[in-house]
Design a protein around this motif. Structure first.
Motif, PDB file in Angstrom:
ATOM      1  N   SER A 119       0.857  -1.187   0.000  1.00 21.79           N
ATOM      2  CA  SER A 119       0.000   0.000   0.000  1.00 21.79           C
ATOM      3  C   SER A 119       0.894   1.238   0.000  1.00 21.79           C
ATOM      4  O   SER A 119       2.098   1.165   0.268  1.00 21.79           O
ATOM      5  CB  SER A 119      -0.894   0.001   1.234  1.00 21.79           C
ATOM      6  N   LEU A 120       0.279   2.393  -0.270  1.00 24.75           N
ATOM      7  CA  LEU A 120       1.049   3.637  -0.261  1.00 24.75           C
ATOM      8  C   LEU A 120       1.655   3.889   1.120  1.00 24.75           C
ATOM      9  O   LEU A 120       2.797   4.321   1.238  1.00 24.75           O
ATOM     10  CB  LEU A 120       0.170   4.812  -0.692  1.00 24.75           C
ATOM     11  N   ARG A 121       0.894   3.595   2.162  1.00 32.35           N
ATOM     12  CA  ARG A 121       1.394   3.765   3.531  1.00 32.35           C
ATOM     13  C   ARG A 121       2.588   2.824   3.786  1.00 32.35           C
ATOM     14  O   ARG A 121       3.594   3.243   4.375  1.00 32.35           O
ATOM     15  CB  ARG A 121       0.275   3.476   4.532  1.00 32.35           C
ATOM     16  N   GLU A 122       2.489   1.602   3.339  1.00 29.52           N
ATOM     17  CA  GLU A 122       3.592   0.649   3.528  1.00 29.52           C
ATOM     18  C   GLU A 122       4.831   1.077   2.747  1.00 29.52           C
ATOM     19  O   GLU A 122       5.953   0.974   3.239  1.00 29.52           O
ATOM     20  CB  GLU A 122       3.156  -0.761   3.101  1.00 29.52           C
ATOM     21  N   ILE A 123       4.618   1.565   1.531  1.00 30.79           N
ATOM     22  CA  ILE A 123       5.750   2.040   0.725  1.00 30.79           C
ATOM     23  C   ILE A 123       6.429   3.215   1.409  1.00 30.79           C
ATOM     24  O   ILE A 123       7.662   3.292   1.477  1.00 30.79           O
ATOM     25  CB  ILE A 123       5.292   2.415  -0.705  1.00 30.79           C
ATOM     26  N   LYS A 132       2.303  11.200   1.319  1.00 31.03           N
ATOM     27  CA  LYS A 132       1.972  12.176   0.278  1.00 31.03           C
ATOM     28  C   LYS A 132       3.013  12.136  -0.842  1.00 31.03           C
ATOM     29  O   LYS A 132       2.676  12.213  -2.032  1.00 31.03           O
ATOM     30  CB  LYS A 132       1.882  13.581   0.879  1.00 31.03           C
ATOM     31  N   THR A 133       4.276  11.991  -0.470  1.00 27.36           N
ATOM     32  CA  THR A 133       5.363  11.915  -1.464  1.00 27.36           C
ATOM     33  C   THR A 133       5.182  10.668  -2.333  1.00 27.36           C
ATOM     34  O   THR A 133       5.313  10.732  -3.566  1.00 27.36           O
ATOM     35  CB  THR A 133       6.740  11.880  -0.759  1.00 27.36           C
ATOM     36  N   ALA A 138       3.611   7.935  -7.318  1.00 25.17           N
ATOM     37  CA  ALA A 138       2.739   6.969  -7.984  1.00 25.17           C
ATOM     38  C   ALA A 138       1.974   7.650  -9.119  1.00 25.17           C
ATOM     39  O   ALA A 138       1.863   7.099 -10.227  1.00 25.17           O
ATOM     40  CB  ALA A 138       1.771   6.335  -6.976  1.00 25.17           C
ATOM     41  N   SER A 139       1.472   8.855  -8.867  1.00 27.77           N
ATOM     42  CA  SER A 139       0.762   9.601  -9.913  1.00 27.77           C
ATOM     43  C   SER A 139       1.681   9.882 -11.096  1.00 27.77           C
ATOM     44  O   SER A 139       1.275   9.781 -12.264  1.00 27.77           O
ATOM     45  CB  SER A 139       0.230  10.919  -9.354  1.00 27.77           C
ATOM     46  N   SER A 140       2.924  10.219 -10.810  1.00 31.86           N
ATOM     47  CA  SER A 140       3.902  10.474 -11.864  1.00 31.86           C
ATOM     48  C   SER A 140       4.166   9.195 -12.679  1.00 31.86           C
ATOM     49  O   SER A 140       4.278   9.240 -13.906  1.00 31.86           O
ATOM     50  CB  SER A 140       5.206  10.999 -11.255  1.00 31.86           C
ATOM     51  N   GLU A 148      -3.642   3.812 -15.827  1.00 32.49           N
ATOM     52  CA  GLU A 148      -4.600   4.520 -14.980  1.00 32.49           C
ATOM     53  C   GLU A 148      -4.464   4.249 -13.487  1.00 32.49           C
ATOM     54  O   GLU A 148      -5.182   4.849 -12.698  1.00 32.49           O
ATOM     55  CB  GLU A 148      -6.021   4.192 -15.435  1.00 32.49           C
ATOM     56  N   GLY A 149      -3.610   3.355 -13.065  1.00 32.66           N
ATOM     57  CA  GLY A 149      -3.489   3.090 -11.636  1.00 32.66           C
ATOM     58  C   GLY A 149      -2.683   1.828 -11.367  1.00 32.66           C
ATOM     59  O   GLY A 149      -2.139   1.201 -12.284  1.00 32.66           O
ATOM     60  N   ARG A 150      -2.639   1.466 -10.097  1.00 29.30           N
ATOM     61  CA  ARG A 150      -1.831   0.325  -9.661  1.00 29.30           C
ATOM     62  C   ARG A 150      -2.280  -0.973 -10.322  1.00 29.30           C
ATOM     63  O   ARG A 150      -1.466  -1.802 -10.689  1.00 29.30           O
ATOM     64  CB  ARG A 150      -1.837   0.247  -8.133  1.00 29.30           C
ATOM     65  N   HIS A 151      -3.593  -1.163 -10.497  1.00 29.16           N
ATOM     66  CA  HIS A 151      -4.086  -2.406 -11.111  1.00 29.16           C
ATOM     67  C   HIS A 151      -3.665  -2.490 -12.577  1.00 29.16           C
ATOM     68  O   HIS A 151      -3.253  -3.547 -13.054  1.00 29.16           O
ATOM     69  CB  HIS A 151      -5.596  -2.507 -10.985  1.00 29.16           C
TER      70      HIS A 151
END
Length: 168
Positions: A119-123, A132-133, A138-140, A148-151
């Motif tokens: 997850s983003l929190r785990e990363i 937030k970073t 991830a958006s970049s 379009e996303g992680r999936h």
């Protein structure tokens, strides 16, 4: 080993019973008693022969199984080596794709962790940075890759693995 010991013990009982039956025949005992003695002798003899046969059959099966497992271990070692090589090649392909998307080193690390399912929190915790970073990185990644996303990111690499036909 236990079966062999039982078979040997039963063999001794059969021999002792045979001596007993032969001695009883000389004593002019009733026919019913002699019939009982002979029945016990024959049943003991049958049990002894059966146990020895079963012991030999199981020993043969164990040897065949051991030989089969030996071949399987060799095949498993071969498959393990093939899988390690395939993982290595896939990892290199992932890194080449990251480079073609022009991901920064940090974005590559985040992308790899996203592919591993963190997850983003785990990363953020693994990379010792703020969530937030990681979210911005991830958006970049998604923007540079056109996904379009992680999936979609995971599916892109999974599809590459599943639907690429090996060279003949």
């Amino acid at each position: 080993m236990k079966d062999l010991l039982i078979a040997l013990l039963l063999g001794v009982i059969v021999l002792l019973k045979l001596v007993d039956v032969l001695a009883d025949m000389d004593m002019d005992l009733p026919v019913a008693h002699l019939a009982q003695e002979w029945t016990l002798l024959l049943l003991s003899l049958f049990g002894c022969v059966y146990l020895i046969g079963e012991f030999r059959r199981r020993t043969r099966e164990q040897r065949q199984l051991a030989a089969s497992l030996s071949l399987s271990k060799e095949r498993l070692a071969s498959l393990d080596a093939e899988l390690r090589e395939a993982r290595h090649r896939h990892g290199e392909a992932v890194l080449r794709q990251f480079a073609s998307w022009q991901l920064t080193r940090s974005e590559q690390e985040v992308a790899m962790l996203l592919l591993k399912g963190l997850s983003l929190r785990e990363i953020a915790a693994v990379r010792d940075t703020r969530e937030k970073t990681v979210r911005q990185q991830a958006s970049s990644i998604y923007a540079k890759s056109g996904l379009e996303g992680r999936h979609a990111l995971a599916a892109w690499f999974l599809e590459d693995v599943l639907f690429t036909q090996p060279a003949s």
